[in-house]
Design a protein around this motif. Structure first.
Motif, PDB file in Angstrom:
ATOM      1  N   SER A   1       0.812  -1.217   0.000  1.00 54.49           N
ATOM      2  CA  SER A   1       0.000   0.000   0.000  1.00 54.49           C
ATOM      3  C   SER A   1       0.847   1.269   0.000  1.00 54.49           C
ATOM      4  O   SER A   1       1.972   1.292   0.511  1.00 54.49           O
ATOM      5  CB  SER A   1      -0.926   0.006   1.224  1.00 54.49           C
ATOM      6  N   TRP A   2       0.277   2.316  -0.613  1.00 49.09           N
ATOM      7  CA  TRP A   2       0.837   3.665  -0.636  1.00 49.09           C
ATOM      8  C   TRP A   2       2.273   3.701  -1.150  1.00 49.09           C
ATOM      9  O   TRP A   2       3.096   4.475  -0.666  1.00 49.09           O
ATOM     10  CB  TRP A   2       0.779   4.319   0.756  1.00 49.09           C
ATOM     11  N   SER A   3       2.610   2.850  -2.129  1.00 46.69           N
ATOM     12  CA  SER A   3       4.000   2.778  -2.591  1.00 46.69           C
ATOM     13  C   SER A   3       4.059   2.538  -4.089  1.00 46.69           C
ATOM     14  O   SER A   3       3.243   1.803  -4.652  1.00 46.69           O
ATOM     15  CB  SER A   3       4.739   1.619  -1.899  1.00 46.69           C
ATOM     16  N   LYS A   4       5.072   3.121  -4.743  1.00 47.83           N
ATOM     17  CA  LYS A   4       5.479   2.644  -6.052  1.00 47.83           C
ATOM     18  C   LYS A   4       6.164   1.309  -5.810  1.00 47.83           C
ATOM     19  O   LYS A   4       7.019   1.185  -4.930  1.00 47.83           O
ATOM     20  CB  LYS A   4       6.430   3.629  -6.715  1.00 47.83           C
ATOM     21  N   GLN A   5       5.826   0.316  -6.597  1.00 48.44           N
ATOM     22  CA  GLN A   5       6.254  -1.043  -6.276  1.00 48.44           C
ATOM     23  C   GLN A   5       7.715  -1.329  -6.648  1.00 48.44           C
ATOM     24  O   GLN A   5       8.355  -2.176  -6.009  1.00 48.44           O
ATOM     25  CB  GLN A   5       5.329  -2.048  -6.975  1.00 48.44           C
ATOM     26  N   ARG A   6       8.248  -0.622  -7.620  1.00 45.19           N
ATOM     27  CA  ARG A   6       9.630  -0.874  -8.020  1.00 45.19           C
ATOM     28  C   ARG A   6      10.602  -0.413  -6.935  1.00 45.19           C
ATOM     29  O   ARG A   6      10.497   0.703  -6.412  1.00 45.19           O
ATOM     30  CB  ARG A   6       9.949  -0.163  -9.329  1.00 45.19           C
ATOM     31  N   GLY A   7      11.554  -1.267  -6.600  1.00 42.54           N
ATOM     32  CA  GLY A   7      12.604  -0.875  -5.659  1.00 42.54           C
ATOM     33  C   GLY A   7      12.249  -1.031  -4.194  1.00 42.54           C
ATOM     34  O   GLY A   7      13.022  -0.626  -3.324  1.00 42.54           O
ATOM     35  N   LEU A   8      11.083  -1.608  -3.887  1.00 40.39           N
ATOM     36  CA  LEU A   8      10.717  -1.786  -2.480  1.00 40.39           C
ATOM     37  C   LEU A   8      11.690  -2.761  -1.801  1.00 40.39           C
ATOM     38  O   LEU A   8      12.165  -3.722  -2.400  1.00 40.39           O
ATOM     39  CB  LEU A   8       9.290  -2.321  -2.363  1.00 40.39           C
ATOM     40  N   ASN A   9      11.964  -2.481  -0.529  1.00 42.64           N
ATOM     41  CA  ASN A   9      12.919  -3.303   0.217  1.00 42.64           C
ATOM     42  C   ASN A   9      12.394  -3.527   1.636  1.00 42.64           C
ATOM     43  O   ASN A   9      12.923  -2.986   2.610  1.00 42.64           O
ATOM     44  CB  ASN A   9      14.290  -2.618   0.243  1.00 42.64           C
ATOM     45  N   PRO A  10      11.309  -4.316   1.787  1.00 42.39           N
ATOM     46  CA  PRO A  10      10.706  -4.495   3.113  1.00 42.39           C
ATOM     47  C   PRO A  10      11.648  -5.195   4.084  1.00 42.39           C
ATOM     48  O   PRO A  10      12.391  -6.108   3.703  1.00 42.39           O
ATOM     49  CB  PRO A  10       9.478  -5.362   2.815  1.00 42.39           C
ATOM     50  N   ILE A  11      11.615  -4.760   5.341  1.00 36.23           N
ATOM     51  CA  ILE A  11      12.427  -5.386   6.379  1.00 36.23           C
ATOM     52  C   ILE A  11      11.785  -6.715   6.772  1.00 36.23           C
ATOM     53  O   ILE A  11      10.615  -6.747   7.168  1.00 36.23           O
ATOM     54  CB  ILE A  11      12.507  -4.479   7.628  1.00 36.23           C
ATOM     55  N   PRO A  12      12.505  -7.821   6.683  1.00 32.03           N
ATOM     56  CA  PRO A  12      11.958  -9.088   7.167  1.00 32.03           C
ATOM     57  C   PRO A  12      11.966  -9.108   8.698  1.00 32.03           C
ATOM     58  O   PRO A  12      13.024  -9.114   9.318  1.00 32.03           O
ATOM     59  CB  PRO A  12      12.931 -10.144   6.605  1.00 32.03           C
ATOM     60  N   VAL A  13      10.801  -9.067   9.287  1.00 35.74           N
ATOM     61  CA  VAL A  13      10.691  -9.008  10.750  1.00 35.74           C
ATOM     62  C   VAL A  13      10.553 -10.426  11.297  1.00 35.74           C
ATOM     63  O   VAL A  13       9.691 -11.192  10.854  1.00 35.74           O
ATOM     64  CB  VAL A  13       9.498  -8.134  11.177  1.00 35.74           C
ATOM     65  N   VAL A  14      11.401 -10.765  12.274  1.00 39.05           N
ATOM     66  CA  VAL A  14      11.398 -12.130  12.814  1.00 39.05           C
ATOM     67  C   VAL A  14      10.975 -12.188  14.283  1.00 39.05           C
ATOM     68  O   VAL A  14      10.664 -13.262  14.800  1.00 39.05           O
ATOM     69  CB  VAL A  14      12.791 -12.792  12.664  1.00 39.05           C
ATOM     70  N   LYS A  15      10.914 -11.030  14.941  1.00 37.34           N
ATOM     71  CA  LYS A  15      10.575 -11.035  16.361  1.00 37.34           C
ATOM     72  C   LYS A  15      10.094  -9.656  16.784  1.00 37.34           C
ATOM     73  O   LYS A  15      10.546  -8.647  16.249  1.00 37.34           O
ATOM     74  CB  LYS A  15      11.817 -11.420  17.190  1.00 37.34           C
ATOM     75  N   GLY A  16       9.164  -9.616  17.735  1.00 38.08           N
ATOM     76  CA  GLY A  16       8.719  -8.361  18.313  1.00 38.08           C
ATOM     77  C   GLY A  16       8.491  -8.524  19.800  1.00 38.08           C
ATOM     78  O   GLY A  16       7.952  -9.552  20.243  1.00 38.08           O
ATOM     79  N   GLU A  17       8.891  -7.545  20.562  1.00 35.26           N
ATOM     80  CA  GLU A  17       8.692  -7.592  22.011  1.00 35.26           C
ATOM     81  C   GLU A  17       8.616  -6.171  22.565  1.00 35.26           C
ATOM     82  O   GLU A  17       9.538  -5.373  22.361  1.00 35.26           O
ATOM     83  CB  GLU A  17       9.842  -8.336  22.685  1.00 35.26           C
ATOM     84  N   GLY A  18       7.511  -5.845  23.228  1.00 34.47           N
ATOM     85  CA  GLY A  18       7.360  -4.508  23.792  1.00 34.47           C
ATOM     86  C   GLY A  18       7.338  -3.458  22.699  1.00 34.47           C
ATOM     87  O   GLY A  18       6.553  -3.535  21.745  1.00 34.47           O
ATOM     88  N   ILE A  19       8.228  -2.477  22.794  1.00 39.22           N
ATOM     89  CA  ILE A  19       8.275  -1.399  21.800  1.00 39.22           C
ATOM     90  C   ILE A  19       9.291  -1.692  20.692  1.00 39.22           C
ATOM     91  O   ILE A  19       9.512  -0.849  19.823  1.00 39.22           O
ATOM     92  CB  ILE A  19       8.598  -0.039  22.451  1.00 39.22           C
ATOM     93  N   TYR A  20       9.896  -2.879  20.705  1.00 39.99           N
ATOM     94  CA  TYR A  20      10.974  -3.197  19.770  1.00 39.99           C
ATOM     95  C   TYR A  20      10.593  -4.339  18.834  1.00 39.99           C
ATOM     96  O   TYR A  20       9.776  -5.191  19.175  1.00 39.99           O
ATOM     97  CB  TYR A  20      12.242  -3.594  20.530  1.00 39.99           C
ATOM     98  N   PHE A  21      11.237  -4.356  17.647  1.00 43.30           N
ATOM     99  CA  PHE A  21      11.174  -5.529  16.778  1.00 43.30           C
ATOM    100  C   PHE A  21      12.537  -5.719  16.113  1.00 43.30           C
ATOM    101  O   PHE A  21      13.351  -4.800  16.054  1.00 43.30           O
ATOM    102  CB  PHE A  21      10.037  -5.433  15.759  1.00 43.30           C
TER     103      PHE A  21
END
Length: 441
Positions: free
Chosen positions: A17-37
């Motif tokens: 959503s809300w993005s030009k699709q070329r060049g996207l580089n999503p962060i692979p998230v593997v863990k979340g706890e509290g205010i951090y991931f």
């Protein structure tokens, strides 16, 4: 999947959503706890926007997770026409947390369809068709909510649905008139709104819909007396007052609901986001006793397959109870005070900071090229050189994760953040603003 496989597969098969699709580089998230991931490389990030201002209680809240698991063991889904204990309990709890004029809840999937159903109910109840909303507003991107929206994300929907009318926000920082007080500003804006009501015809206006505090469009806080002034106009002309509490609800401003800061009782309140903190999607609109009674004998022409989804309602009960039991509002008030103080310091210290606005743990930093002229760092509705994206990228490099809109940086961390954590993160923002200062000098 490895992190690279996640990124490759997402960018190949998923539209973001809300993005030009070329060049996207999503962060692979593997863990979340509290205010951090954390990403797949072990890098830690601090969630300074509560994702999309919805993860009020952060990652890994055990009470919410356990409630979902318990409901899964009973059953995951039953149609809205059947009796589900979690649906019944959450509806009762929400109404009891509302002002004494409120009567019943209609559950939705998210904020956009909550706002759409609020508009439908307002039109059915009043028999009128026009809906007023503000230019600097975002109420969702589905077709109806997108027409209710005032900012540029409504453009792809135009020409839109007849009957949606826009009016100006009480945006004092960018107003051409210099008011001697907030009360004077309120008198001006209420007078202009009443003038527009007269031009549009009071007998055709069903509702005035507002984000109680304008959200992504700059955390614009209404001046003293403004909300009661709108309430008085609604009462005078037989217009319903709809408060969009999708972002401001569930403790974000230091009150359970944003309108409680302004001493008003809406006719309809829409909510989503913080009711489950995103653990499972849920939204809804709460209507007054008068509106609820109307539908005793008139067809409620609203329906969703997943209205009051049992898993979502179970999550909602646990979430709302956690706000109370963990005294989250007390933390928002205490840490919010520190947030305001630090932002005021940044406003004084940085030539690039034109204004800061904050209430509870809901805030925006408005960036300018010149403090005197107030020329925004990027023009309204455009950022041809990607300036704001670059600033957000600099913050990302420091592990400070948030988003921007127009020339604003949004800061809305999880409501569980401590003073120490907040101060640590704001130091990163301070450093990035030094860089912005150098670029405009």
């Amino acid at each position: 999947m490895t992190g690279e496989e996640i990124k490759s597969t997402l960018t190949s098969y998923n539209l973001q959503s809300w993005s030009k699709q070329r060049g996207l580089n999503p962060i692979p998230v593997v863990k979340g706890e509290g205010i951090y991931f954390w990403d797949d490389q072990g890098n830690r990030y601090t969630d300074m926007s509560s994702q999309l201002v919805n993860m009020n209680l952060g990652f890994g809240n055990k009470a919410i997770g356990d409630a979902i698991k318990k409901q899964v063991d009973q059953y995951c889904f039953i149609s809205p026409s059947y009796g589900a204990e979690s649906r019944a309990k959450l509806a009762k709890k929400i109404v009891e947390l509302m002002p004494d004029n409120m009567g019943k809840v209609f559950f939705t999937n998210a904020g956009a369809d909550a706002n759409e159903n609020a508009v439908k109910m307002a039109r059915m109840f009043t028999g009128k068709n026009k809906i007023f909303s503000r230019y600097r507003s975002y109420h969702g991107s589905s077709f109806g909510a997108g027409n209710l929206t005032g900012e540029p994300r409504r453009y792809p929907l135009e020409p839109g649905i007849p009957g949606f009318v826009k009016f100006f926000d009480p945006y004092l920082y960018r107003e051409a008139v210099c008011f001697e007080s907030e009360e004077a500003a309120t008198a001006y804006y209420i007078r202009k709104l009443e003038e527009q009501i007269q031009y549009e015809g009071p007998d055709s206006i069903a509702a005035i819909a507002m984000e109680t505090v304008t959200g992504s469009n700059g955390v614009i806080i209404p001046p003293k007396g403004y909300m009661p002034g709108v309430r008085a106009l609604c009462d005078q002309y037989g217009i319903l007052m709809i408060c969009d509490e999708v972002m401001t609800g569930w403790g974000r401003t230091g009150k359970l609901f944003g309108f409680e800061n302004f001493d008003v009782k809406p006719d309809i309140v829409t909510f989503a986001k913080g009711v489950t903190c995103g653990y499972i999607p849920l939204g809804g609109c709460v209507v007054s006793k008068e509106i609820a009674a109307y539908f005793d004998d008139h067809l409620l022409s609203c329906g969703l397959t997943y209205s009051g989804h049992p898993l979502a309602c179970a999550a909602g009960i646990a979430c709302v109870e956690y706000y109370e039991e963990a005294h989250i509002l007390d933390n928002v008030v205490a840490v919010g005070k520190v947030l305001g103080e630090k932002l005021e310091e940044m406003k004084t210290a940085h030539p690039s900071v034109g204004d800061v606005r904050y209430i509870g743990l809901f805030s925006a930093v408005e960036l300018v090229k010149d403090k005197v002229t107030k020329e925004p760092l990027v023009p309204y509705g455009r950022d041809p050189e990607g300036v704001m994206g670059k600033i957000i990228g600099m913050l990302k490099e420091k592990g400070f994760m948030t988003y921007s809109h127009e020339n604003m940086i949004l800061i809305a961390p999880p409501l569980i953040i401590t003073k120490e954590q907040l101060i640590e993160e704001l130091a990163k923002l301070d450093e990035v603003l030094d860089n912005v200062d150098r670029k405009i000098s």
